[in-house]
Design an enzyme around this catalytic site. Structure first.
Site, short mmCIF file in Angstrom:
data_model
loop_
_atom_site.label_atom_id
_atom_site.label_comp_id
_atom_site.label_asym_id
_atom_site.label_seq_id
_atom_site.Cartn_x
_atom_site.Cartn_y
_atom_site.Cartn_z
NE ARG A 161 -3.68 -2.34 2.37
CZ ARG A 161 -4.62 -2.61 3.27
NH1 ARG A 161 -4.86 -1.76 4.25
NH2 ARG A 161 -5.31 -3.73 3.21
NE ARG A 198 -1.41 4.87 9.02
CZ ARG A 198 -2.70 4.55 8.98
NH1 ARG A 198 -3.25 4.16 7.85
NH2 ARG A 198 -3.45 4.65 10.06
CD GLU A 211 -8.50 -1.39 10.81
OE1 GLU A 211 -8.54 -2.17 9.84
OE2 GLU A 211 -8.49 -0.14 10.70
CB SER A 239 -11.78 -4.32 8.61
OG SER A 239 -11.44 -3.11 9.25
NE ARG A 264 -2.24 -1.90 11.44
CZ ARG A 264 -3.03 -0.83 11.33
NH1 ARG A 264 -4.14 -0.77 12.06
NH2 ARG A 264 -2.73 0.15 10.50
#
Length: 429
Positions: free
Chosen positions: A266, A281, A353, A356, A395
């Site tokens: 990403r 990130r 987070e 999801s 994470r």
């Protein structure tokens, strides 16, 4: 993509506009109405011209067989053909304009999604686990420098937002992914798949990453397969969900459940200044992804089960977390309803987070032409697709580092992972 029939009637278009307004999305009602009316007129006109040309062609055959003069009819057919080409070109242009609009429109929200403007309005449903009481001040993971986390070497190799893991930490990262795959395949009935990391633009459009999120992707322009552009996957949701592309499933073969471990790439466009330290990130990270294809009536039950499957990983690792329902202003483009799992990070003093889990209804299936055959009606209908992180490996590593850190800077290996670490109980360089 939404059902295009919804845009062709004033009542359904108005209702759709109201629904999308919950997201803060302004539907171009007047433009869509004008284009759809023009499309209908052109479509009717081309169909009439085609019918007239076919009828005239039949007359030519009859008159020719009778020895009559067919030249006037030949001239008429030629004129009809020229007019048809013009109208077909105009129809194609209008259809392309409508397609571009429809690809930019997000999914409709389920009625149970709470209203809100940002992540601050997400609604917590429950928490699990006790927060550890530390007899020392816990550190954030970038500050634990004796465990094999090397950002300086990564910066020399690739720049910012990359990391090098060494020794036991690299092994722990590998163990986490293996553990996740084993749990999902052995206990929850998922089939493991290995998929490409490079996908076509068509695959990206199928799951909703294109055209809206092109700035977030890494694009490889014309390097392979006859100068076709490819993209590095932002998540294995893209290749795994596209397994259903152009397929018609038998009803008895649903649901289908897949799990895949892949790297994710990403660009993190728009995230400047956010999470610049550490593993939260990154431009490149690993994730274990859960995907389900279901019948429409089963998809919300599947959503709840997938959430539980993701939660099971955190529970087995004894990592405290909470579950929130994303509000209308924070939910993703393709999702109709989403749960976020947020793990507790003591070094940061907050929940972050880690997964999801989303139901996209038939939004992706329409783009991909992914259908099933209804046994009772004998007709085909679009499947529903769901996706969820089970979990983000990096994470999860962060959560273990911060929750299992010791005063001397070492990391205790969670009991569930020790079989994957050859019995190793502690990590310290």
């Amino acid at each position: 993509m939404l059902d295009q029939k919804l845009f062709r009637h004033p009542e359904t278009l108005s209702a759709l506009s109201d629904s999308l307004a919950r997201r803060g999305f302004a539907l171009e009602v007047n433009r869509i109405s004008a284009l759809e009316n023009h499309r209908a007129e052109l479509q009717s006109k081309t169909e009439q011209l085609q019918a007239k040309r076919n009828e005239t062609s039949q007359q030519i055959g009859i008159i020719k067989a009778q020895g009559g003069d067919i030249q006037p009819l030949l001239d008429e057919v030629a004129g009809l053909g020229d007019a048809l080409k013009i109208d077909q070109a105009q129809l194609h242009d209008v259809q392309e304009q409508l397609q571009a609009i429809y690809l930019s429109i997000p999914n409709v929200l389920d009625d149970s999604v709470p209203d809100g403007d940002s992540e601050d309005d997400n609604v917590e449903s429950h928490r699990w686990g006790e927060l550890r009481h530390f007899e020392f001040t816990p550190k954030a993971h970038p500050d634990l420098d004796k465990i094999g986390l090397d950002f300086e070497s990564a910066a020399k190799i690739s720049g910012a937002r990359f990391a090098v893991l060494k020794g036991g930490l690299a092994r722990l990262h590998r163990a986490i992914a293996q553990f996740m795959l084993d749990v999902q395949t052995q206990y929850h009935g998922y089939t493991e798949v290995y998929v490409p990391y490079l996908v076509s633009g068509e695959a990206m459009r199928g799951t909703g990453q294109l055209p809206k999120f092109e700035a977030d992707l890494f694009k490889i322009e014309g390097k392979v397969a006859g100068d076709q552009d490819f993209y590095l996957i932002p998540t294995s949701e893209v290749p795994v969900t596209n397994l259903a592309r152009d397929s018609i499933f038998d009803e008895q073969d649903l649901p289908q459940k897949y799990v895949a471990q892949t790297p994710c790439f990403r660009s993190e466009a728009g995230s400047h200044g956010r999470d610049v330290r550490g593993l939260i990130r990154q431009h490149q990270f690993e994730k274990v992804e859960l995907i389900q294809f279901t019948k429409p009536e089963d998809s919300f039950d599947a959503l709840e089960s997938m959430r539980e499957h993701a939660e099971a990983i955190l529970q087995k690792l004894k990592l405290p977390y909470r579950v929130v329902t994303l509000c209308s202003g924070d939910i993703g483009f393709s999702a109709s309803k989403t749960y976020d799992l947020e793990v507790w990070l003591p070094g940061q003093g907050q929940y972050r987070e880690i997964s999801s889990v989303s139901n996209t209804l038939d939004f992706q299936a329409r783009r991909m032409k992914a259908r099933y055959k209804n046994k009772q009606t004998g007709k085909t209908a679009f499947i529903h697709t769901l996706n969820g992180s089970g979990l983000a490996v990096g994470r999860t590593l962060v959560a273990i580092i911060e929750n299992y850190q010791e005063a001397d800077g070492s990391i205790t290996v969670p009991e569930a992972l020790r079989p994957y670490m050859n019995g190793m109980e502690r990590i310290q360089l």
